[in-house]
Design an enzyme around this catalytic site. Sequence first.
Site, short mmCIF file in Angstrom:
data_model
loop_
_atom_site.label_atom_id
_atom_site.label_comp_id
_atom_site.label_asym_id
_atom_site.label_seq_id
_atom_site.Cartn_x
_atom_site.Cartn_y
_atom_site.Cartn_z
N TRP A 178 1.02 -1.25 -0.11
CA TRP A 178 -0.10 0.14 0.11
C TRP A 178 0.99 1.30 -0.06
O TRP A 178 1.80 1.53 0.89
CB TRP A 178 -0.93 -0.01 1.30
CG TRP A 178 -1.64 1.57 1.17
CD1 TRP A 178 -2.54 1.86 0.52
CD2 TRP A 178 -1.30 2.65 2.22
NE1 TRP A 178 -2.80 2.96 0.60
CE2 TRP A 178 -2.16 3.66 1.64
CE3 TRP A 178 -0.41 2.74 3.21
CZ2 TRP A 178 -2.04 4.87 2.37
CZ3 TRP A 178 -0.25 3.77 3.78
CH2 TRP A 178 -1.21 5.19 3.18
N GLU A 217 -2.85 -2.77 -2.49
CA GLU A 217 -4.22 -2.24 -1.89
C GLU A 217 -4.39 -0.96 -2.10
O GLU A 217 -3.63 0.10 -2.24
CB GLU A 217 -3.86 -2.28 -0.19
CG GLU A 217 -4.91 -1.75 0.56
CD GLU A 217 -4.65 -1.33 2.05
OE1 GLU A 217 -3.27 -1.67 2.44
OE2 GLU A 217 -5.38 -1.12 2.78
N LYS A 219 -6.99 2.44 -2.96
CA LYS A 219 -7.44 3.65 -1.91
C LYS A 219 -8.01 4.65 -2.69
O LYS A 219 -7.72 5.06 -3.84
CB LYS A 219 -6.51 3.94 -1.03
CG LYS A 219 -6.86 5.11 0.05
CD LYS A 219 -5.83 5.06 1.18
CE LYS A 219 -6.31 6.11 2.05
NZ LYS A 219 -5.34 5.84 3.19
N ASP A 251 -9.75 -3.15 1.38
CA ASP A 251 -9.88 -2.47 2.57
C ASP A 251 -11.14 -1.76 2.63
O ASP A 251 -11.50 -1.07 1.99
CB ASP A 251 -8.79 -1.46 2.85
CG ASP A 251 -8.78 -0.78 4.33
OD1 ASP A 251 -9.79 -0.37 4.69
OD2 ASP A 251 -7.86 -0.61 4.83
N HIS A 254 -11.71 1.95 2.04
CA HIS A 254 -11.07 2.67 1.06
C HIS A 254 -11.95 2.85 -0.37
O HIS A 254 -11.60 3.15 -1.50
CB HIS A 254 -9.79 1.74 0.54
CG HIS A 254 -8.85 2.02 1.41
ND1 HIS A 254 -7.46 1.36 1.26
CD2 HIS A 254 -8.62 2.20 2.54
CE1 HIS A 254 -6.65 1.61 2.43
NE2 HIS A 254 -7.33 2.30 3.17
N HIS A 278 -8.51 -6.05 4.44
CA HIS A 278 -8.26 -5.43 5.67
C HIS A 278 -9.43 -4.85 6.15
O HIS A 278 -10.33 -4.00 5.49
CB HIS A 278 -7.63 -4.27 5.21
CG HIS A 278 -5.97 -4.24 5.21
ND1 HIS A 278 -5.00 -2.96 5.13
CD2 HIS A 278 -5.40 -5.18 5.48
CE1 HIS A 278 -3.89 -3.58 5.16
NE2 HIS A 278 -3.96 -5.04 5.58
N ASP A 286 -12.30 7.43 5.83
CA ASP A 286 -11.20 6.15 5.91
C ASP A 286 -10.77 6.41 7.52
O ASP A 286 -9.63 6.37 7.61
CB ASP A 286 -10.30 6.11 4.97
CG ASP A 286 -9.31 4.90 5.04
OD1 ASP A 286 -9.78 3.86 5.73
OD2 ASP A 286 -8.03 5.06 5.00
N ASP A 288 -10.70 4.19 10.11
CA ASP A 288 -10.00 3.01 10.83
C ASP A 288 -10.68 3.11 12.26
O ASP A 288 -9.75 2.61 13.09
CB ASP A 288 -8.54 3.09 10.80
CG ASP A 288 -7.94 3.06 9.18
OD1 ASP A 288 -8.03 1.76 8.80
OD2 ASP A 288 -7.62 3.90 8.77
N ASP A 318 -7.51 -3.99 10.11
CA ASP A 318 -6.81 -2.71 9.79
C ASP A 318 -7.49 -1.54 10.61
O ASP A 318 -8.31 -0.87 9.72
CB ASP A 318 -6.61 -2.66 8.50
CG ASP A 318 -5.72 -1.24 8.13
OD1 ASP A 318 -5.15 -0.60 9.17
OD2 ASP A 318 -5.61 -0.75 7.09
C1 RNT Z 1 -4.02 3.05 4.68
C2 RNT Z 1 -4.03 1.58 4.45
C3 RNT Z 1 -3.03 0.72 4.97
C4 RNT Z 1 -2.74 1.08 6.40
C5 RNT Z 1 -1.53 0.23 7.22
C6 RNT Z 1 -1.09 0.76 8.22
O1 RNT Z 1 -5.25 3.65 4.37
O2 RNT Z 1 -5.25 1.07 4.88
O3 RNT Z 1 -3.20 -0.57 4.93
O4 RNT Z 1 -3.70 1.34 7.22
O5 RNT Z 1 -0.83 -0.50 6.14
ZN ZN Z 2 -5.56 -1.01 5.00
#
Ligand code: RNT
Ligand code: ZN
Length: 410
Positions: A178, A217, A219, A251, A254, A278, A286, A288, A318
Amino acid sequence: MWETAKKQYADMGVDAEKALALVAEIPVSMHCWQGDDVTGFEGNASLDGGIQATGNYPGKARTFDELTADFDKACALIPGKKRINLHASYAVFENGEHPDRDQLEPKHFKAWVEFAKARGIGVDFNPTFFSHPKASGLTLSNPDESIRSFWIRHAIACRRIAAYFAKELHTPCLCNVWIPDGLKDVPADRLSPRLLLKDSLDQIFAEKLDGVVDCVESKLFGIGLEAYTVGSNEFYVAYAASHPGVYTLLDSGHYHPTEVISDKIPSLLCYFDKVPLHVSRPMRWDSDHVVRLDDELKEIASEIVRNDAIDKVMIGLDFFDASINRVAAWVLGTRSMEKALLYALLLPHDRLKELQKNRQYTELFAVQEELKTMPFGAVWDEYCTRQGMPKNWLAEVQAYENTVLKARNN
Ligand code: RNT
Ligand code: ZN
């Protein structure tokens, strides 16, 4: 309650014993970075790359010993099979050495291999393309060849470390690329950076390595990178589709706010034998947030279970929340994932599919709603008991906070 619940599920055509046996064997890769707000061991003061961990709850882990102690504490309170997901920024250096990221070697992860071996868990890995002086602009899509080649070398080094993990631990290692590359405002050229990224990936994946499962990955945007992301969804899905052995990681945070990854899992399963995830919880962006047992999490788990994809979907977490106890955050988020998997294993998927196929949409609707009030809690409790979980896990985290975390003074 368990005996009654088991009978009720049997009446629905579901074998609850079988669900308990299955859920315990599904590996969930727990990300190391929940323990320290994605800080790592390189002495970085701040997190960049367009991601953010907000909050300043006391007691964050600062060293390998602290992070692994916290991880162990969390794992002891979570039922089921775990893996650990590491970032390159968590290398453990000895004898005062300080290699830059393009000089990382397997030996810098020996401590993690020993940690994983002692616990019988597998390791997944991520090159770290953020929180570094050379990552203040673009990384793998940088037109400055000296910077781009630095990051290519970093990724190649990381793939070799992933191969080392796989060999030592006798289980494949997911190696996830990523990058934060993007622009804050409207670009004049969206194509050139993507062509550079494509070339970088070709160089990175050129070497065939046993045991490494490569993925990329995508985004949509990052903080300060709102207008354009080089590694977009279409870019990486097309890249993976045209490069056998490279997979595309989904993810949850994303995509556009109403877009969900549960629907993308069966789409990718039509073309790929592996779908890495993720699992996160976006809130308006995003963000998290720590994963909760919400409808989307249940839907993600259902897509895995009802498509016979337990061996294909690689579940990784994640999230990073610095505003609540970090050990509790790990426990809460991972338990939510376990709950969702068990919930999905307790659904009569064949019957539901049959109703859809026969266009019995009224019955389908009714049964779907009936299922929501089945005695899931009793089955979950039985799972926790069988896995040796304490009755009150939160009390254990609070005791750990009082004796260990509070002494850290950070
Ligand atoms: C960032 C991505 C990535 C990170 C990690 C720390 O938006 O989701 O995966 O969160 O690699
Ligand atoms: Zn991620």
